[in-house]
Design an enzyme around this catalytic site. Structure first.
Site, PDB file in Angstrom:
ATOM      1  N   HIS A  35      -2.272  -0.666  -0.128  1.00  0.00           N
ATOM      2  CA  HIS A  35      -2.037   0.236  -0.982  1.00  0.00           C
ATOM      3  C   HIS A  35      -3.168   1.251  -1.132  1.00  0.00           C
ATOM      4  CE1 HIS A  35       1.319  -2.085  -3.212  1.00  0.00           C
ATOM      5  NE2 HIS A  35       0.812  -2.674  -2.598  1.00  0.00           N
ATOM      6  N   ASP A 174       3.516   3.368   7.768  1.00  0.00           N
ATOM      7  CA  ASP A 174       4.581   2.693   8.479  1.00  0.00           C
ATOM      8  C   ASP A 174       5.186   3.680   9.594  1.00  0.00           C
ATOM      9  OD1 ASP A 174       3.955   0.755   6.622  1.00  0.00           O
ATOM     10  OD2 ASP A 174       5.851   0.734   5.699  1.00  0.00           O
TER      11      ASP A 174
END
Length: 382
Positions: A35, A174
């Site tokens: 995060h 990602d």
């Protein structure tokens, strides 16, 4: 039959001619830095040897034909000359359509393509099967039509497709690690500049991923809440992102913040510092320090960011009790289920596998899935 052979055979069978290229893009696991990406911070992922593979060929018209081998050979066909819209009853199609639509906005110098897609990145496990698909599709068009796009641009294009077309908020990590991953290395990625530094993995160390198989339900709504809390924190400090706030500045005024927001901010600031230190520990081969940093990261996600669940904490405890200070383990991914990642000496893998098999299901009623991965190369021809 591997994914390359499978997709090439299916391509010839369905389309009646041979594919000219086969492209792969890997899934990923984040070793530390959770995060932090949407706070313009640092992450330390590696690409893994599970990937999306696409056999493909250019067409001489403006049609894109796609076969999803993993969904009973479902077909999607659309034209590059008509507005590209979502396909509500076939969710996988939207990842392909979104990538192509956003590519058109970047560089429209491409024509039609036939492709057959198959993958072995576990879905819903937080190993980025969607980013792997987006990067693979982007790389197909880049390779077939020699588009002047680098890995970072293909990654950004995939992120835009997921955020704006598919409608799922995600950071850039990602897609970036799928595009830029390096064999036998992790990448320390600066999510503000998109700069990436390859960090060599110590020899004889295994990357173990264990899926808790706890069904993630809260992940979307809670993820968005966490983002809002972080943005509130950045506004309090009058900074564009939490990346720009120091732990000292935070500690001086923490009591003035909403207590929940303060906990969220403390996680992001401490996690950023841990991630940068972890890269240097890994580079030196200091698995003991890496293990301490991973343990601190997990505690911070559990207590300050509040994104773990009892099943995940149980898995972490089982692994930690087995490996002691020889390596590390923590939850990885968005939270509320998903996977843990462990960095351990290869010779400890059987003991960890056995301990988890004996204890996890007994304690939680759920059977785990165990993966031993290698840090792998990013997207390209295979």
């Amino acid at each position: 039959m591997n994914l390359k052979e499978k997709t090439r055979a299916l391509f010839a069978e369905i389309f009646g001619y041979p594919a000219t290229h086969t492209i792969q893009a890997p899934g990923r696991v984040n070793l530390i830095g959770e995060h932090t990406d949407y706070n313009d911070g640092f992450v330390l992922p590696c690409a893994i040897d599970y990937q999306t593979v696409i056999s493909c060929a250019p067409r001489d018209d403006r049609t894109v034909r796609v076969i999803a081998a993993d969904y009973d050979n479902q077909v999607d066909e659309f034209s590059l000359d008509a507005p590209i819209v979502t396909y509500d009853s076939q969710q996988w199609s939207n990842y392909v359509r979104g990538v192509v639509k956003h590519l058109q906005q970047r560089n429209n110098a491409f024509g039609g393509v036939d492709m057959v897609i198959s993958g072995n990145v576990p879905q819903g496990a937080g190993l980025s099967s969607s980013a792997s698909l987006e990067v693979a599709v982007g790389t197909v068009f880049q390779q077939l039509y020699h588009l002047p796009l680098d890995g970072a641009q293909i990654a950004l294009n995939g992120q835009e497709a997921e955020n704006q077309f598919v409608g799922c908020n995600c950071g850039i990590m990602d897609q970036l690690i799928s595009a830029l991953g390096k064999k036998d290395h992790a990448l320390l990625i600066d999510c503000r500049t998109l700069g990436a530094k390859a960090v060599s993995m110590p020899k004889g160390v295994a990357v173990v991923i264990i899926n808790s198989n706890f069904k993630r339900t809260l992940v979307g709504s809670e993820y968005n809440t966490r983002r809002e809390q972080c943005e509130t924190g950045a506004r309090f400090f009058q900074q564009p992102a939490l990346r720009d706030v120091s732990l000292e500045a935070f500690n001086a005024v923490a009591s003035e913040l909403d207590p929940v927001v303060a906990k969220r901010v403390r996680h992001v600031l401490s996690e950023n510092a841990r991630t940068v230190e972890a890269a240097s520990a890994l580079e030196k081969g200091d698995l003991q320090r890496m293990g301490q940093l991973m343990a601190e990261s997990h505690a911070s996600m559990r207590d300050d960011f509040e994104i773990t669940v009892p099943q995940i904490d149980t898995l972490v405890d089982i692994v930690k009790a087995t490996i002691g200070d020889q390596g590390g383990v923590r939850m990885t991914g968005g939270g509320f289920g998903g996977c843990v990642v462990a960095l351990i000496p290869e010779d400890l893998v059987p003991a960890v596998r056995q301990a988890v098999a004996q204890q996890y299901e007994a304690k939680t009623g759920i059977k785990e899935t165990f993966y031993v991965c290698k840090p792998s190369q990013g997207a390209g021809q295979c």
